[in-house]
Design an enzyme around this catalytic site. Structure first.
Site, short mmCIF file in Angstrom:
data_model
loop_
_atom_site.label_atom_id
_atom_site.label_comp_id
_atom_site.label_asym_id
_atom_site.label_seq_id
_atom_site.Cartn_x
_atom_site.Cartn_y
_atom_site.Cartn_z
CG ASP A 20 99.49 72.66 11.47
OD1 ASP A 20 99.56 73.86 11.16
OD2 ASP A 20 98.85 72.25 12.47
CD1 TRP A 47 98.83 73.41 18.11
CD2 TRP A 47 96.67 72.95 17.71
NE1 TRP A 47 98.06 74.39 18.69
CE2 TRP A 47 96.74 74.14 18.46
CE3 TRP A 47 95.42 72.46 17.34
CZ2 TRP A 47 95.60 74.85 18.86
CZ3 TRP A 47 94.29 73.17 17.72
CH2 TRP A 47 94.38 74.34 18.48
CE LYS A 60 97.55 79.86 16.60
NZ LYS A 60 97.40 78.54 16.03
#
Ligand code: PLP
Length: 357
Positions: A165, A99, A189
């Site tokens: 993030d 990511w 999530k």
């Protein structure tokens, strides 16, 4: 049979949030219409989005000067939206997983990117040491690396604007928001279903780049319009509100953090104790959210067998990401400790059945 949902994302949500969403989809608060067939500008939805924002502020102690936005496009759109709004000459990034690499790739479209450190050499199994340069517009980190099970669990002091993030560990621990200029993530999530992206942004960091921004990619548009510049993801926001109400009811993020620590300790202790298994992340970098492990070297060939064994006992979603292999148990907020105990019992039972020791 009861399923133990260890999915990495979208993932398990609190049962009460699902039940209340199901009801609201059929009919919202006795108004004779569904949640998903009313105007986002109705007073009913205005109240929902307002309460959701306030829950964010309350649960994370978000100081004045910050805004909470609910956008579309996932965390992945933020990989370019962040540089659009903040990148003038140069930015620094910490590479701790796929990511992070994707965020770096987008940032490079805007100019010079200083990758201050990377753990790619060991398949991202640790958080590397780094120094934050002072000559950059911002420094970007990924606090939890969902695929590899590593996490930066403390708030770092950055001499430059800090961007994070937090897709897969938001609301799992207390965060000192004032240390960050911007925090973002996909909701799926830990705080809701897919479809809504949260952004926490300090207003005074905006408007400093020289480029002209398309309206939809300008955070100031969404601040000004209260996340209603265009139609927001109403359904996902509703479930997020229900999830945050549940979290508040449990005692908030501090309580949640204790529960997450208890869950992670339970599983990591078994991984360490059980000779059949071994963890993949370095101990001081381990994540509370995504717990990655493999069969220990001499027992590698038992991986499929254990997977079947666990499946028969109700474990779902424990297959590791293809780039790591083995197993990954995602222990997000809504996963009860009973499910972690069931997985631990399963590992013990498997060890006994093998009768190797
Ligand atoms: C899942 C994930 C993403 C991608 O999120 P999308 O909402 O699917 O774009 C980004 N960063 C991290 C850390 C993730 O876990």
């Amino acid at each position: 049979m009861k399923k133990h949902n260890f999915n990495a994302g979208p993932c398990i949500l609190p049962k009460i949030a699902l039940e209340n969403t199901a009801k609201a989809v059929l009919e919202l608060d006795n108004i004779g219409m569904s949640l998903i067939e009313i105007s986002h500008r109705s007073k009913e939805f205005e109240a929902i989005i307002e309460e959701t924002k306030n829950l964010w502020k309350e649960l994370l102690n978000i100081p004045d000067g910050y805004h909470v936005l609910f956008l579309g496009g996932g965390a992945s759109l933020q990989f370019c939206m962040v540089p659009f709004n903040l990148f003038e000459k140069k930015a620094a990034y910490l590479e701790t997983g796929v990511w992070a690499s994707k965020a770096i790739k987008e940032a490079k479209l805007f100019g010079e990117v200083n990758v201050v450190a990377s753990s790619k050499d060991k398949n991202f199994t640790y958080i590397p040491k780094y120094e934050i340069p002072k000559d950059v517009d911002y420094f970007h980190i990924t606090t939890n690396n969902t695929i590899y099970g590593t996490e930066i669990r403390n708030d770092i002091d950055s001499p430059v604007l800090l961007v994070a993030d937090m897709s897969s560990d938001i609301m799992s621990r207390l965060v000192d928001v004032k240390k960050y200029g911007l925090i973002y993530g996909g909701a799926q999530k830990n705080v809701g279903p897919a479809g809504v992206t949260f952004v926490i942004v300090r207003e005074n960091i905006l408007g400093k780049v020289s480029r002209t921004l398309p309206s939809m990619l300008d955070y100031r548009t969404h601040i000004k319009e209260g996340s209603m510049f265009n139609t927001p993801p109403c359904f996902a926001i509703y479930t997020m509100r229900e999830t945050l109400r549940w979290l508040k009811g449990l005692g908030g993020v501090k309580e949640m953090q204790k529960m997450n620590e208890a869950k992670a300790n339970l599983l990591y202790n078994e991984i360490e104790r059980n000779p059949l298994f071994t963890g993949t992340a370095e101990k001081d970098s381990r994540s509370l959210m995504n717990i990655c492990f493999v069969m220990a070297e001499p027992y590698k060939n038992m991986e499929d067998e254990f997977m079947d064994f666990a499946k028969k006992r109700g474990m779902v979603g424990i297959k590791g990401h293809r780039s790591v292999g083995g197993f990954r148990a995602s222990c997000y907020n809504a996963l009860p400790i009973e499910s972690v105990q069931a997985l631990v019992d399963c590992m013990k039972e498997f060890e006994k059945e093998k009768a190797l020791f």
